[in-house]
Design a protein around this motif. Structure first.
Motif, PDB file in Angstrom:
ATOM      1  N   ASP A 228      -5.427  21.209   8.918  1.00  0.00           N
ATOM      2  CA  ASP A 228      -6.151  21.074   7.654  1.00  0.00           C
ATOM      3  C   ASP A 228      -5.181  20.974   6.485  1.00  0.00           C
ATOM      4  N   ARG A 229      -4.133  21.774   6.509  1.00  0.00           N
ATOM      5  CA  ARG A 229      -3.126  21.692   5.446  1.00  0.00           C
ATOM      6  C   ARG A 229      -2.374  20.367   5.513  1.00  0.00           C
ATOM      7  N   LEU A 230      -2.078  19.907   6.724  1.00  0.00           N
ATOM      8  CA  LEU A 230      -1.396  18.625   6.873  1.00  0.00           C
ATOM      9  C   LEU A 230      -2.253  17.498   6.307  1.00  0.00           C
ATOM     10  N   HIS A 231      -3.527  17.514   6.623  1.00  0.00           N
ATOM     11  CA  HIS A 231      -4.462  16.509   6.101  1.00  0.00           C
ATOM     12  C   HIS A 231      -4.452  16.508   4.576  1.00  0.00           C
ATOM     13  N   ARG A 232      -4.601  17.680   3.990  1.00  0.00           N
ATOM     14  CA  ARG A 232      -4.633  17.795   2.533  1.00  0.00           C
ATOM     15  C   ARG A 232      -3.331  17.313   1.901  1.00  0.00           C
ATOM     16  N   ASP A 233      -2.197  17.728   2.458  1.00  0.00           N
ATOM     17  CA  ASP A 233      -0.910  17.400   1.837  1.00  0.00           C
ATOM     18  C   ASP A 233      -0.537  15.938   2.039  1.00  0.00           C
ATOM     19  N   LEU A 234      -0.961  15.333   3.138  1.00  0.00           N
ATOM     20  CA  LEU A 234      -0.725  13.905   3.333  1.00  0.00           C
ATOM     21  C   LEU A 234      -1.478  13.079   2.291  1.00  0.00           C
ATOM     22  N   LEU A 235      -2.737  13.430   2.062  1.00  0.00           N
ATOM     23  CA  LEU A 235      -3.512  12.715   1.054  1.00  0.00           C
ATOM     24  C   LEU A 235      -2.937  12.933  -0.342  1.00  0.00           C
ATOM     25  N   GLN A 236      -2.478  14.137  -0.600  1.00  0.00           N
ATOM     26  CA  GLN A 236      -1.875  14.411  -1.902  1.00  0.00           C
ATOM     27  C   GLN A 236      -0.566  13.645  -2.078  1.00  0.00           C
ATOM     28  N   HIS A 237       0.238  13.575  -1.019  1.00  0.00           N
ATOM     29  CA  HIS A 237       1.522  12.871  -1.090  1.00  0.00           C
ATOM     30  C   HIS A 237       1.316  11.368  -1.303  1.00  0.00           C
ATOM     31  N   SER A 238       0.308  10.809  -0.635  1.00  0.00           N
ATOM     32  CA  SER A 238       0.086   9.364  -0.698  1.00  0.00           C
ATOM     33  C   SER A 238      -0.829   8.959  -1.838  1.00  0.00           C
ATOM     34  N   GLY A 239      -1.299   9.916  -2.634  1.00  0.00           N
ATOM     35  CA  GLY A 239      -2.228   9.587  -3.702  1.00  0.00           C
ATOM     36  C   GLY A 239      -3.596   9.202  -3.190  1.00  0.00           C
ATOM     37  N   GLY A 240      -3.941   9.685  -1.989  1.00  0.00           N
ATOM     38  CA  GLY A 240      -5.253   9.405  -1.419  1.00  0.00           C
ATOM     39  C   GLY A 240      -5.361   8.094  -0.690  1.00  0.00           C
ATOM     40  N   ARG A 241      -4.257   7.351  -0.562  1.00  0.00           N
ATOM     41  CA  ARG A 241      -4.283   6.045   0.104  1.00  0.00           C
ATOM     42  C   ARG A 241      -3.315   6.046   1.278  1.00  0.00           C
ATOM     43  N   LEU A 242      -3.858   5.825   2.477  1.00  0.00           N
ATOM     44  CA  LEU A 242      -3.044   5.809   3.687  1.00  0.00           C
ATOM     45  C   LEU A 242      -2.771   4.365   4.091  1.00  0.00           C
ATOM     46  N   ASP A 243      -1.519   4.076   4.459  1.00  0.00           N
ATOM     47  CA  ASP A 243      -1.137   2.725   4.871  1.00  0.00           C
ATOM     48  C   ASP A 243      -1.224   2.524   6.377  1.00  0.00           C
ATOM     49  N   ASP A 244      -1.390   3.595   7.139  1.00  0.00           N
ATOM     50  CA  ASP A 244      -1.422   3.494   8.589  1.00  0.00           C
ATOM     51  C   ASP A 244      -2.347   4.579   9.135  1.00  0.00           C
ATOM     52  N   ASP A 245      -2.853   4.329  10.351  1.00  0.00           N
ATOM     53  CA  ASP A 245      -3.663   5.346  10.997  1.00  0.00           C
ATOM     54  C   ASP A 245      -2.807   6.578  11.294  1.00  0.00           C
ATOM     55  N   ILE A 246      -3.464   7.719  11.349  1.00  0.00           N
ATOM     56  CA  ILE A 246      -2.772   8.985  11.566  1.00  0.00           C
ATOM     57  C   ILE A 246      -3.453   9.744  12.693  1.00  0.00           C
ATOM     58  N   ALA A 247      -2.659  10.222  13.632  1.00  0.00           N
ATOM     59  CA  ALA A 247      -3.165  11.092  14.694  1.00  0.00           C
ATOM     60  C   ALA A 247      -2.178  12.230  14.879  1.00  0.00           C
ATOM     61  N   ALA A 248      -2.685  13.417  15.134  1.00  0.00           N
ATOM     62  CA  ALA A 248      -1.818  14.586  15.315  1.00  0.00           C
ATOM     63  C   ALA A 248      -2.503  15.598  16.219  1.00  0.00           C
ATOM     64  N   LEU A 249      -1.694  16.306  16.989  1.00  0.00           N
ATOM     65  CA  LEU A 249      -2.152  17.422  17.815  1.00  0.00           C
ATOM     66  C   LEU A 249      -1.332  18.643  17.453  1.00  0.00           C
ATOM     67  N   ALA A 250      -2.000  19.760  17.252  1.00  0.00           N
ATOM     68  CA  ALA A 250      -1.326  21.028  16.999  1.00  0.00           C
ATOM     69  C   ALA A 250      -1.646  21.984  18.142  1.00  0.00           C
ATOM     70  N   LEU A 251      -0.603  22.598  18.713  1.00  0.00           N
ATOM     71  CA  LEU A 251      -0.761  23.497  19.852  1.00  0.00           C
ATOM     72  C   LEU A 251      -0.133  24.841  19.532  1.00  0.00           C
TER      73      LEU A 251
END
Length: 373
Positions: free
Chosen positions: A335-358
């Motif tokens: 959830d923090r990664l999602h929030r900070d990625l959007l904040q870093h990119s200004g809400g615009r993503l240039d590529d799809d994102i997938a992540a797994l946390a274990l």
């Protein structure tokens, strides 16, 4: 239809927000100006604009009713001012209202088709990227998927996690390209992994199966301007009882592990070729062993995460970001990664994102193991 897939979209598409009141506001504004200003200005000639605007956001009947209101007002106004060109403005209101009603009908039909297509896309995503169990054996797992395009549902990024007789096995990868061709290749790889993860005794056996699958898929479904499909992939295995992690990295971004309070990047000792490139650069696959003990956290991700840029072109500082996190739960980390990625990119993503946390837990949950068998 099974599973209520083809349910109808609500006629109004959701709540009436402020934007949907724009045609009413425009009509009232024109009426007010027409009634309160000298007739030489003739604001009443703007009345056809109200039903025209309604066609872009309203259903057919409300659009017609608004046009009728404008027409009636024009007739009433003509009783007081006979030199407004009432017949021409009234004819324009009728013509625009009829055209707007037809435009609204066509728009609703297209929205219905788009709604059904999205339902199918959602169902396809649940098959391709099915929801993962939150716990397999003594490993807590959470996932994150973000499409670069706001209306997209599926793409070339993929992941999977399965509890097998050999331990917990995970896959994350990224097919080159976008669109349906990338989705097809990703689907072929995931389907193969779901079978091979149970059958093959080691990760090299799985990767050979995946290599064969994507090669056959590329031959069966060639695409223009691209000689063949290829994909980066990362295989991970956590044996029963934990204690260690086996990694086989085929050209994929290296994962991050938080171990004993320190975060490090798990670069492969010897690079392995991406899927469907073994014939060109060799088919030697190397498995690395890493300590993975209770309390450790592992982050697997695609290049859409590490290559997210800000307005100045600077990449997202993923390793430094990971070092600043003090959360214990994988869901909170993503959830923090999602929030900070959007904040870093200004809400615009240039590529799809997938992540797994274990996260390696201290006590296995035997009921979760049984759910995977």
């Amino acid at each position: 239809m099974p599973g209520r897939l083809w349910r109808r979209r609500p006629a109004y598409g959701g709540r009436w927000d402020a934007a949907r009141l724009a045609p009413v506001v425009l009509a009232v504004l024109i009426v007010g100006l027409a009634a309160s200003t000298p007739r030489e200005i003739a604001f009443s000639r703007l009345l056809p604009a109200a039903p025209a605007l309604a066609a872009a956001m309203w259903p057919v009947l409300p659009t017609i009713l608004l046009g009728a209101f404008c027409f009636v007002f024009m007739i009433v106004l003509s009783l007081f001012h006979t030199d407004l060109g009432t017949q021409y403005t009234s004819a324009a209101i009728i013509a625009v209202t009829l055209a707007a009603a037809y435009g609204s009908h066509v728009r609703l039909q297209r929205e219905e088709i788009l709604f059904q297509v999205r339902l199918v896309a959602d169902a396809a995503q649940k098959v391709l990227l099915r929801p993962l169990p939150r716990r397999i054996q003594d490993v807590e797992i959470e996932s994150l998927y973000l499409a670069a395009q706001e209306q997209a549902r599926i793409g070339g990024d993929f992941y999977e996690a399965i509890g097998t007789p050999h331990g917990v096995r995970l896959l994350i990868g990224d097919v080159r390209g976008k669109g349906l061709s990338a989705v097809g290749a990703a689907s072929a790889v995931i389907s193969c992994f779901r079978e091979a993860a149970y059958d093959e005794p080691d990760l090299q056996g799985i990767i050979h199966r995946l290599e064969t699958t994507i090669t056959r898929h590329s031959d069966a479904f060639p695409i223009q301007d691209q000689p063949e499909h290829f994909a980066t992939a990362l295989l991970a295995e956590i044996p029963h009882g934990g204690g260690q992690l086996r990694l086989l990295n085929c050209g994929h971004p290296p994962p991050l592990i938080a171990h004993c309070g320190k975060v490090r990047l798990l670069e492969p000792s010897i690079p392995s070729p991406p899927l469907n490139l073994a014939a060109l650069i060799g088919d030697r696959y190397w498995v690395d062993l890493v300590s993975f003990t209770p309390g450790d956290q592992l982050l697997l991700y695609t290049d859409g995460v590490s290559e997210t840029r800000d307005h100045s072109g600077r990449f997202f500082p993923l390793p430094d970001w990971m070092r600043r996190q003090d959360v214990e739960q994988p869901r909170e980390l993503l959830d923090r990664l999602h929030r900070d990625l959007l904040q870093h990119s200004g809400g615009r993503l240039d590529d799809d994102i997938a992540a797994l946390a274990l996260r390696c837990s201290a006590v296995p949950d035997r009921r979760a193991v049984g759910a995977e068998d």
